[in-house]
Design an enzyme around this catalytic site. Structure first.
Site, PDB file in Angstrom:
ATOM      1  N   GLY A  40      59.201  75.630  10.819  1.00 17.29           N
ATOM      2  CA  GLY A  40      59.223  76.779  11.712  1.00 17.29           C
ATOM      3  C   GLY A  40      59.580  76.455  13.146  1.00 17.29           C
ATOM      4  O   GLY A  40      60.095  75.379  13.468  1.00 17.29           O
ATOM      5  N   GLY A 182      54.968  80.640  32.665  1.00 17.24           N
ATOM      6  CA  GLY A 182      54.000  80.519  31.576  1.00 17.24           C
ATOM      7  C   GLY A 182      54.115  79.142  30.942  1.00 17.24           C
ATOM      8  O   GLY A 182      54.593  78.191  31.562  1.00 17.24           O
ATOM      9  N   GLU A 187      56.287  73.803  30.997  1.00 15.55           N
ATOM     10  CA  GLU A 187      56.512  72.572  30.222  1.00 15.55           C
ATOM     11  C   GLU A 187      57.976  72.131  30.316  1.00 15.55           C
ATOM     12  O   GLU A 187      58.273  70.983  30.655  1.00 15.55           O
ATOM     13  CB  GLU A 187      56.123  72.788  28.750  1.00 15.55           C
ATOM     14  N   GLU A 203      58.621  84.143  39.160  1.00 15.05           N
ATOM     15  CA  GLU A 203      57.500  84.716  38.394  1.00 15.05           C
ATOM     16  C   GLU A 203      57.183  86.090  38.950  1.00 15.05           C
ATOM     17  O   GLU A 203      57.031  86.272  40.154  1.00 15.05           O
ATOM     18  CB  GLU A 203      56.295  83.774  38.461  1.00 15.05           C
ATOM     19  N   MET A 314      49.900  83.188  20.670  1.00 16.56           N
ATOM     20  CA  MET A 314      50.993  82.647  19.849  1.00 16.56           C
ATOM     21  C   MET A 314      50.926  81.126  19.911  1.00 16.56           C
ATOM     22  O   MET A 314      51.635  80.483  20.695  1.00 16.56           O
ATOM     23  CB  MET A 314      52.327  83.175  20.355  1.00 16.56           C
ATOM     24  N   ALA A 316      50.416  77.397  17.491  1.00 19.12           N
ATOM     25  CA  ALA A 316      50.601  76.844  16.150  1.00 19.12           C
ATOM     26  C   ALA A 316      49.271  76.671  15.420  1.00 19.12           C
ATOM     27  O   ALA A 316      49.138  77.014  14.246  1.00 19.12           O
ATOM     28  CB  ALA A 316      51.323  75.501  16.254  1.00 19.12           C
ATOM     29  N   HIS A 440      31.784  54.581  27.439  1.00 19.13           N
ATOM     30  CA  HIS A 440      32.213  54.252  28.806  1.00 19.13           C
ATOM     31  C   HIS A 440      33.225  53.119  28.761  1.00 19.13           C
ATOM     32  O   HIS A 440      33.034  52.175  27.998  1.00 19.13           O
ATOM     33  CB  HIS A 440      31.000  53.814  29.627  1.00 19.13           C
TER      34      HIS A 440
HETATM   35  P1  FAD Z   1      57.036  80.175  13.196  1.00 20.49           P
HETATM   36  O1  FAD Z   1      56.704  78.781  13.534  1.00 20.49           O
HETATM   37  O2  FAD Z   1      57.869  80.942  14.158  1.00 20.49           O
HETATM   38  O3  FAD Z   1      57.699  80.157  11.768  1.00 20.49           O
HETATM   39  C1  FAD Z   1      58.228  81.290  11.178  1.00 20.49           C
HETATM   40  C2  FAD Z   1      59.288  80.863  10.184  1.00 20.49           C
HETATM   41  O4  FAD Z   1      59.674  81.995   9.438  1.00 20.49           O
HETATM   42  C3  FAD Z   1      60.556  80.321  10.819  1.00 20.49           C
HETATM   43  O5  FAD Z   1      60.849  79.060  10.269  1.00 20.49           O
HETATM   44  C4  FAD Z   1      61.632  81.341  10.464  1.00 20.49           C
HETATM   45  O6  FAD Z   1      62.896  80.741  10.219  1.00 20.49           O
HETATM   46  C5  FAD Z   1      61.069  81.941   9.196  1.00 20.49           C
HETATM   47  N1  FAD Z   1      61.496  83.325   8.921  1.00 20.49           N
HETATM   48  C6  FAD Z   1      61.402  84.385   9.754  1.00 20.49           C
HETATM   49  N2  FAD Z   1      61.817  85.499   9.129  1.00 20.49           N
HETATM   50  C7  FAD Z   1      62.174  85.121   7.883  1.00 20.49           C
HETATM   51  C8  FAD Z   1      62.662  85.831   6.753  1.00 20.49           C
HETATM   52  N3  FAD Z   1      62.817  87.155   6.770  1.00 20.49           N
HETATM   53  N4  FAD Z   1      62.942  85.138   5.629  1.00 20.49           N
HETATM   54  C9  FAD Z   1      62.758  83.788   5.579  1.00 20.49           C
HETATM   55  N5  FAD Z   1      62.287  83.074   6.618  1.00 20.49           N
HETATM   56  C10 FAD Z   1      61.989  83.736   7.747  1.00 20.49           C
HETATM   57  N6  FAD Z   1      52.258  76.250  20.124  1.00 20.49           N
HETATM   58  C11 FAD Z   1      51.265  75.341  20.200  1.00 20.49           C
HETATM   59  O7  FAD Z   1      50.194  75.555  19.643  1.00 20.49           O
HETATM   60  N7  FAD Z   1      51.444  74.161  20.883  1.00 20.49           N
HETATM   61  C12 FAD Z   1      52.589  73.873  21.524  1.00 20.49           C
HETATM   62  O8  FAD Z   1      52.710  72.797  22.128  1.00 20.49           O
HETATM   63  C13 FAD Z   1      53.643  74.814  21.469  1.00 20.49           C
HETATM   64  N8  FAD Z   1      54.814  74.562  22.084  1.00 20.49           N
HETATM   65  C14 FAD Z   1      55.832  75.470  21.978  1.00 20.49           C
HETATM   66  C15 FAD Z   1      57.028  75.197  22.637  1.00 20.49           C
HETATM   67  C16 FAD Z   1      58.076  76.090  22.548  1.00 20.49           C
HETATM   68  C17 FAD Z   1      59.380  75.773  23.252  1.00 20.49           C
HETATM   69  C18 FAD Z   1      57.931  77.276  21.777  1.00 20.49           C
HETATM   70  C19 FAD Z   1      59.075  78.230  21.637  1.00 20.49           C
HETATM   71  C20 FAD Z   1      56.744  77.562  21.132  1.00 20.49           C
HETATM   72  C21 FAD Z   1      55.683  76.668  21.233  1.00 20.49           C
HETATM   73  N9  FAD Z   1      54.453  76.915  20.622  1.00 20.49           N
HETATM   74  C22 FAD Z   1      53.437  76.016  20.733  1.00 20.49           C
HETATM   75  C23 FAD Z   1      54.214  78.148  19.838  1.00 20.49           C
HETATM   76  C24 FAD Z   1      54.333  77.828  18.339  1.00 20.49           C
HETATM   77  O9  FAD Z   1      55.614  77.288  18.079  1.00 20.49           O
HETATM   78  C25 FAD Z   1      54.107  79.089  17.532  1.00 20.49           C
HETATM   79  O10 FAD Z   1      52.884  79.686  17.899  1.00 20.49           O
HETATM   80  C26 FAD Z   1      54.075  78.769  16.043  1.00 20.49           C
HETATM   81  O11 FAD Z   1      55.261  78.157  15.623  1.00 20.49           O
HETATM   82  C27 FAD Z   1      53.840  80.044  15.222  1.00 20.49           C
HETATM   83  O12 FAD Z   1      53.795  79.706  13.880  1.00 20.49           O
HETATM   84  P2  FAD Z   1      54.178  80.757  12.743  1.00 20.49           P
HETATM   85  O13 FAD Z   1      53.976  80.024  11.472  1.00 20.49           O
HETATM   86  O14 FAD Z   1      53.467  82.022  12.964  1.00 20.49           O
HETATM   87  O15 FAD Z   1      55.728  81.080  12.967  1.00 20.49           O
HETATM   88  P1  NAD Z   2      54.132  83.155  28.497  1.00 20.69           P
HETATM   89  O1  NAD Z   2      53.562  84.453  28.071  1.00 20.69           O
HETATM   90  O2  NAD Z   2      53.298  81.939  28.430  1.00 20.69           O
HETATM   91  O3  NAD Z   2      54.628  83.271  30.016  1.00 20.69           O
HETATM   92  C1  NAD Z   2      55.572  84.228  30.399  1.00 20.69           C
HETATM   93  C2  NAD Z   2      55.557  84.339  31.904  1.00 20.69           C
HETATM   94  O4  NAD Z   2      56.643  85.142  32.288  1.00 20.69           O
HETATM   95  C3  NAD Z   2      54.310  84.994  32.453  1.00 20.69           C
HETATM   96  O5  NAD Z   2      53.822  84.249  33.539  1.00 20.69           O
HETATM   97  C4  NAD Z   2      54.792  86.372  32.876  1.00 20.69           C
HETATM   98  O6  NAD Z   2      54.049  86.930  33.958  1.00 20.69           O
HETATM   99  C5  NAD Z   2      56.218  86.065  33.275  1.00 20.69           C
HETATM  100  N1  NAD Z   2      57.114  87.208  33.233  1.00 20.69           N
HETATM  101  C6  NAD Z   2      57.144  88.205  32.317  1.00 20.69           C
HETATM  102  N2  NAD Z   2      58.138  89.067  32.601  1.00 20.69           N
HETATM  103  C7  NAD Z   2      58.766  88.594  33.718  1.00 20.69           C
HETATM  104  C8  NAD Z   2      59.858  89.030  34.495  1.00 20.69           C
HETATM  105  N3  NAD Z   2      60.515  90.133  34.175  1.00 20.69           N
HETATM  106  N4  NAD Z   2      60.247  88.293  35.557  1.00 20.69           N
HETATM  107  C9  NAD Z   2      59.568  87.171  35.889  1.00 20.69           C
HETATM  108  N5  NAD Z   2      58.496  86.715  35.187  1.00 20.69           N
HETATM  109  C10 NAD Z   2      58.112  87.416  34.112  1.00 20.69           C
HETATM  110  O7  NAD Z   2      55.487  83.011  27.659  1.00 20.69           O
HETATM  111  P2  NAD Z   2      56.418  81.764  27.387  1.00 20.69           P
HETATM  112  O8  NAD Z   2      56.249  80.726  28.419  1.00 20.69           O
HETATM  113  O9  NAD Z   2      57.769  82.340  27.135  1.00 20.69           O
HETATM  114  O10 NAD Z   2      55.865  81.212  26.025  1.00 20.69           O
HETATM  115  C11 NAD Z   2      55.758  82.075  24.892  1.00 20.69           C
HETATM  116  C12 NAD Z   2      54.581  81.711  24.075  1.00 20.69           C
HETATM  117  O11 NAD Z   2      54.836  80.519  23.339  1.00 20.69           O
HETATM  118  C13 NAD Z   2      53.354  81.398  24.909  1.00 20.69           C
HETATM  119  O12 NAD Z   2      52.631  82.553  25.235  1.00 20.69           O
HETATM  120  C14 NAD Z   2      52.577  80.514  24.018  1.00 20.69           C
HETATM  121  O13 NAD Z   2      51.803  81.321  23.173  1.00 20.69           O
HETATM  122  C15 NAD Z   2      53.634  79.799  23.207  1.00 20.69           C
HETATM  123  N6  NAD Z   2      53.813  78.423  23.729  1.00 20.69           N
HETATM  124  C16 NAD Z   2      52.744  77.590  23.690  1.00 20.69           C
HETATM  125  C17 NAD Z   2      52.872  76.320  24.190  1.00 20.69           C
HETATM  126  C18 NAD Z   2      51.684  75.399  24.123  1.00 20.69           C
HETATM  127  O14 NAD Z   2      50.758  75.707  23.397  1.00 20.69           O
HETATM  128  N7  NAD Z   2      51.672  74.296  24.850  1.00 20.69           N
HETATM  129  C19 NAD Z   2      54.061  75.889  24.738  1.00 20.69           C
HETATM  130  C20 NAD Z   2      55.123  76.770  24.770  1.00 20.69           C
HETATM  131  C21 NAD Z   2      54.984  78.046  24.256  1.00 20.69           C
END
Ligand code: FAD
Ligand code: NAD
Length: 461
Positions: A40, A182, A187, A203, A314, A316, A440
């Protein structure tokens, strides 16, 4: 027509974890995934590649800025962006292949293609070669999320892009404009800042990291500014587009910015594209999420949903917890997720970890609390690491002393926060934590000291 007990749509952390648990519990399980690599968003274009880049970029920064302080003298430190990206791909490939082998080990049937519900208990998988009709007693939707767009921001899949593009810039941008302060903005902004880019973050709000504890977010902002981030608040972006060899970003409240690349990171939206929800009467809510009950059941009989596609953070690990609880609920009648004990971590330097209620939430909910704070400056391990920025804050109920929230900014906060999550999950008091012996010298001692500080008894400050 092939029939399975359970068919999961989506092999992200939610879907693939649920598939393994279902197989362990004896269900004939299949998983439909439209992308060849399993894992995913998290494994392919999220958690894992971003953390690989954060690690490489931090090493680069340390080699340039910190090694000499340790008496390690290097010749000129140079950057090979192509090698750095290759390493990231290797990490991703190893992990996605790992999920493949877990599927084989657990005898989970895999279908490659777009999955669509066609009616109660019926699905269709479509790829370029074939259309496969399937039947299942239970269907689990785990289709995750996709980057949210913003009106006026013209994504070109390259220079004006989302996190996916920012994980693979072929060279360090001279000037990167990040829209949104965010998780992703901070990151991936950190990655490219450490590698040498000028980073401007636009922001909308007057703070960074909405939802995180105010005090911790304010401290984080000061630290990031010292690292060279430029934040512009109250910045409502109205347009961003490629213009010749540059990009131009316009926003209310300031002059247009000309830059090399734009990263749009204003949140993610649930992914229900072409899923056939209408065929079973499921109506997404106002945010596009699939409504579910406490057992992850949708309004349609036998159809469940978990992860980014439903309410809640959102993350993992949240998706994984829900996957396991949902399957256990189906098979055993009981499955539970403690949403008060789900940590969140921002993997910047220093890291930020948070679990439970923030101070603001407790005030809003009129819950009386006591607060213990301990700075890493007074922790011996942080001193030896040379990472003394930040602090730990523990919020405990004023009467019962039960820990309600823990917020950390500092070295390895992402690891430390797990101890706090366990404490909250077990209903621990700050006294329980304060009376637990910690090795420690470790960073964990700062957590114990913060617990002692709740009662005004911290030792090393
Ligand atoms: P996803 O991981 O989005 O998986 C859904 C899967 O479904 C995908 O592989 C997609 O191809 C498949 N799919 C969708 N529709 C269909 C369909 N109709 N048929 C077949 N397949 C389909 N979270 C953390 O906890 N820690 C982090 O450090 C972190 N870093 C992140 C960094 C980035 C850049 C991003 C974008 C996200 C990050 N997240 C992080 C968020 C995390 O990736 C998501 O919360 C997590 O992947 C959600 O898991 P999920 O299983 O719900 O969906
Ligand atoms: P986010 O919700 O963390 O942050 C979005 C930011 O954009 C907020 O500060 C919001 O106020 C701002 N914003 C919204 N509309 C705007 C606008 N029109 N102009 C300027 N600023 C605006 O979203 P993200 O950083 O895109 O990440 C998406 C999600 O993915 C996160 O909420 C998180 O759940 C997940 N994620 C998690 C991790 C992790 O766990 N380390 C890392 C990456 C992503």
């Amino acid at each position: 027509m092939t029939r399975h007990d359970l068919i999961i749509i989506g092999a992200g952390p939610g879907g693939y974890t649920a598939a393994i648990r279902a197989a362990q519990l004896g269900l004939n399980t299949a998983c439909i995934e439209e992308v060849p690599a399993l894992g995913g968003t998290c494994l392919r274009i999220g958690c894992i590649p971003s953390k690989a880049l954060l690690e490489s970029s931090e090493l680069f920064r340390e080699a340039r800025e910190k090694f000499s302080g340790h008496g390690i003298v290097l010749p000129e430190v140079k950057l090979d962006v192509a090698a750095l990206l290759r390493r990231k791909e290797q990490v991703v490939n190893t992990l996605t292949k790992g999920v493949d082998s877990l599927f084989r080990k657990n005898k989970i049937t895999r279908y490659l293609g777009h999955g669509k519900i066609t009616g109660p208990g019926r699905l269709l998988v479509e790829n370029q070669q074939e259309r496969i009709e399937l039947e299942a007693k239970y269907i689990l939707i785990a289709t995750g999320s996709k980057s949210s767009g913003l009106p006026g921001v013209e994504l070109d899949g390259d220079r004006v892009g989302t996190s996916t593009e920012a994980l693979s810039y072929p060279e360090v941008p001279g000037h990167l404009v990040v829209i949104g302060a965010g998780y992703i903005g901070l990151e991936l902004g950190s990655v490219w800042r450490r590698l040498g880019a000028k980073v401007t973050v636009l922001e909308f709000l007057n703070r960074i990291l909405p939802g995180m504890d105010d005090e911790i977010a304010a401290e984080a902002k000061k630290i990031f500014e010292r690292q060279g981030f430029e934040f512009r608040h109250g910045a409502k972006v109205t347009s961003a587009k490629v213009q010749g060899k540059q990009c131009v970003v316009e926003y209310e409240g300031g002059q247009p910015i000309t830059c090399d690349r734009v990263l749009l990171a204003v949140g993610r939206a649930p992914n229900t594209d072409g899923l056939g929800l209408e065929t079973v009467g499921i109506k997404p809510d106002e945010k596009g999420r699939i409504p579910v009950d406490d057992y992850f059941a949708t309004s349609a009989q036998g159809i469940y949903a978990i992860g980014d596609v439903i309410r809640g953070p959102m993350l993992a690990h949240k998706a994984e917890e829900e996957g396991i609880a949902c399957i256990e609920g189906i098979v055993t009648g009981y499955g539970h997720v403690n949403y008060d004990a789900i940590p969140g971590v921002v993997y910047t330097q220093p890291e930020i970890g948070s679990v439970g209620k923030t101070e603001e939430q407790l005030r809003d909910e009129k819950i009386e609390f006591r607060k213990g704070v301990f700075p890493f400056l007074a922790n011996s391990r942080a001193r030896t690491l040379g990472q003394t920025e930040g602090k730990i804050k523990i919020l405990a109920h004023a009467k019962t002393d039960r820990i309600l929230g823990v917020h950390i900014i500092g070295p390895r906060a992402g690891d430390l926060i797990n101890e706090a999550a366990v404490a909250i999950n077990f209903g621990a008091s700050s006294e329980d934590l304060a009376r637990s012996c910690h090795a420690h010298p470790t960073l964990g001692e700062a957590l114990r000291e913060a617990a002692l500080a709740v009662d005004g008894r911290a030792i090393n400050i």
